[in-house]
Design a protein around this motif. Structure first.
Motif, mmCIF file in Angstrom:
data_model
loop_
_atom_site.group_PDB
_atom_site.id
_atom_site.type_symbol
_atom_site.label_atom_id
_atom_site.label_comp_id
_atom_site.label_asym_id
_atom_site.label_seq_id
_atom_site.Cartn_x
_atom_site.Cartn_y
_atom_site.Cartn_z
ATOM 1 N N ASP A 45 0.855 -1.340 0.021
ATOM 2 C CA ASP A 45 0.006 -0.042 0.064
ATOM 3 C C ASP A 45 0.915 1.331 -0.179
ATOM 4 N N PRO A 83 -4.897 -2.798 -8.643
ATOM 5 C CA PRO A 83 -5.053 -1.790 -7.723
ATOM 6 C C PRO A 83 -5.290 -2.068 -6.181
ATOM 7 N N ASN A 302 0.560 -1.823 -5.031
ATOM 8 C CA ASN A 302 -0.573 -0.699 -5.319
ATOM 9 C C ASN A 302 -0.321 0.437 -5.011
ATOM 10 N N ASP A 305 -2.683 3.643 -0.110
ATOM 11 C CA ASP A 305 -3.835 3.812 0.843
ATOM 12 C C ASP A 305 -3.956 5.446 1.230
ATOM 13 N N GLU A 313 -7.089 9.769 -7.014
ATOM 14 C CA GLU A 313 -7.599 8.739 -6.385
ATOM 15 C C GLU A 313 -6.615 7.893 -5.594
ATOM 16 N N LYS A 314 -6.836 6.575 -5.182
ATOM 17 C CA LYS A 314 -5.864 5.916 -4.373
ATOM 18 C C LYS A 314 -6.272 4.466 -4.629
ATOM 19 N N LYS A 315 -5.430 3.530 -3.771
ATOM 20 C CA LYS A 315 -5.350 2.186 -3.605
ATOM 21 C C LYS A 315 -7.215 1.805 -4.032
ATOM 22 N N SER A 317 -8.380 1.927 -7.087
ATOM 23 C CA SER A 317 -8.747 2.856 -8.435
ATOM 24 C C SER A 317 -7.989 2.540 -9.448
ATOM 25 N N GLY A 322 -4.127 4.777 -7.909
ATOM 26 C CA GLY A 322 -4.448 3.454 -7.630
ATOM 27 C C GLY A 322 -3.241 2.456 -8.178
ATOM 28 N N ILE A 399 -14.491 4.798 -4.178
ATOM 29 C CA ILE A 399 -13.602 4.729 -5.356
ATOM 30 C C ILE A 399 -14.552 4.902 -6.465
#
Length: 477
Positions: A45, A83, A302, A305, A313-315, A317, A322, A399
């Motif tokens: 993460d 992701p 990935n 977080d 966005e983030k983890k 996505s 992501g 997400i």
């Protein structure tokens, strides 16, 4: 040399067309007579921007990762194959995309049925998560198995998360020990089980694959110690270490003294602890005299977080936040110190890179999708690949750009949505935060990428989202 013949398992694996590199000739050219040792370190993460070699915060303390990067090459466009964690790990091990392996989301600790109900989809009339594996078939390719056949001692330390669902209901993280690392070519395993996150960050760890030794010891410290000790004990012959750290996955906890040193931030303390574990490995290589003949990779499973500055966005996505990860590689005599590579690379690439570096020939193994990265290590400006693909047919709370598939060709990313989010087209160079879809302005490009993505999904026999009717049929059967 006798080669292990991989039995192609029933996923309709297609032959791959990746180019291989003559590792033996390369070794001679670089005055390396012995097989290179191979160390693969992966964080959990960790998004780009959270380590010193590509960081944006002065408060981050990762000098050992900066040391690694200064000795080798930083990859500015490194991508995870998924992701979320388990699919990326499966793709690293097998050299294939998560879609081809059939392992497209994490093995949920709460169990799949409960997880599906939690994230939504059932009973709504919309797309429901595709079926995903929760372990890797034993006959699948494994880079560890290949390296072992090539004369390497092999060891696994840390997070596996490829050994079944429902680990929260297990007292020690073990669902089925036949799915643990030692059954995929690793001589030993410390830490690898069904857990996706530690049951405890401190000894006693309540992990059936880690003997407790010192009450209160921090897990990351222990993993760094054990990996370093393994290098010291096996330095006389070719060795491979896979060190997949549990850091910096939740729950965010770190030793009190490190938290204090980091101004009260447990997250920054976890980053520093992770870096200290990397430092133990680098020190062991230096002290045993093996550093000059060792390929070391640092990577993440990935996107973060925690959101990455400048990325969307983030983890979880399929947008850049992501999928993009920090990556640095050191290989003395092959990689120029302090170099940089802007070519997109991804998780399945490690398999052929490791096998070819060890003197094997990855092109004899059917089904691989990864590309040998060695040409990039030696200055090439491209690989024989024009696109990267992702398939994440799963919901993710909070997400928007989950439940879909995507293709990256050059600077263009096309997203195909299966849920409530519409198809989209982004230029990741001019719009790195992917704020504005330009699909309406580029209909021909979008359609070409849509067709190309669809063909790939068909070729790898990707498992697609389901509907409520599918579950009714299962019940009737």
């Amino acid at each position: 040399m006798n080669r292990l013949r991989i039995i192609v398992f029933a996923l309709g694996l297609a032959a791959w067309n990746g180019a291989s590199v003559d590792a033996q000739s390369r070794s001679v050219e670089n005055n390396q007579d012995a097989k290179p040792n191979i160390v693969f370190i992966m964080a959990d993460d960790l998004g780009p921007g959270w380590v010193d070699f590509d960081g944006t915060e002065a408060a981050i303390h990762t000098p050992n990762l900066e040391r690694l990067a200064n000795r080798g090459m930083v990859f500015s466009r490194a991508y995870a194959a998924a992701p979320v964690c388990s699919p990326t790990r499966a793709s690293c091990l097998t050299g294939m995309s998560p879609a081809k392996v059939g392992y497209t989301t994490h093995a949920p600790g709460m169990g799949q049925d409960k997880y599906l109900k939690q994230i939504g989809g059932r009973g709504t009339g919309g797309a429901i998560d595709a079926e995903s594996r929760v372990f890797i078939p034993g006959e699948a390719p494994s880079y560890a198995r290949e390296l072992k056949q090539l004369g390497y001692s092999t060891a696994f330390f840390g997070k596996w998360h490829l050994a079944g669902e429902g680990s929260k209901n297990a007292a020690d993280g073990i669902i089925n020990s036949e799915w643990h690392p030692e059954h995929y070519g690793f001589d030993s395993n410390l830490g690898g089980c069904a857990y996706g996150q530690p049951r405890s960050w401190f000894d006693p760890f309540r992990n059936g694959t880690i003997p407790n030794r010192k009450r209160g010891e921090y897990l990351t410290d222990r993993l760094g110690d054990e990996a370093a000790a393994y290098i010291e004990a096996n330095s006389a012959s070719p060795f491979h270490v896979t060190l997949w750290l549990y850091s910096v996955h939740t729950p965010i906890k770190a030793p009190a003294d490190l938290v204090k040193k980091n101004g009260g931030s447990a997250y920054h303390a976890m980053l520093q602890s992770m870096d200290m574990a990397v430092g133990k490995v680098l020190d062991a290589l230096d002290q045993t005299g093996t550093a000059e003949n060792t390929l070391v990779v640092f990577y993440s499973d990935n996107g973060g977080d925690r959101p990455t500055v400048g990325l969307a966005e983030k983890k979880g996505s399929l947008l850049e936040g992501g999928l993009r990860v920090p990556m640095a590689v050191c290989w003395p005599g092959v990689i120029e110190p302090g170099s940089r590579c802007d070519v997109p690379v991804t998780s399945p690439d490690f398999f052929p890179t490791f096998v070819n570096a060890a003197g094997g020939d990855a092109s004899t193994i059917e089904g691989l999708e990864g590309k040998d990265l060695t040409p990039l290590y030696t200055g090439a400006e491209s690989l024989d690949r024009d696109s990267l693909y992702w398939h994440f047919p799963h919901h993710r709370k909070g997400i928007q750009y989950a439940m879909g598939s995507s293709i990256l060709e050059g600077d263009w990313k096309f997203y195909r949505g299966y849920g409530k989010t519409a198809d989209a087209l982004f230029n990741v160079r001019t719009d790195p935060q992917e704020q504005t879809s330009v699909i309406q302005n580029n209909p021909e490009l979008a359609e070409r990428l849509r067709i190309k993505l669809s063909r790939w999904l068909t070729d790898v026999k990707a498992r697609m989202p389901r509907t409520d009717d599918d579950f009714e049929t299962e019940k009737d059967d």
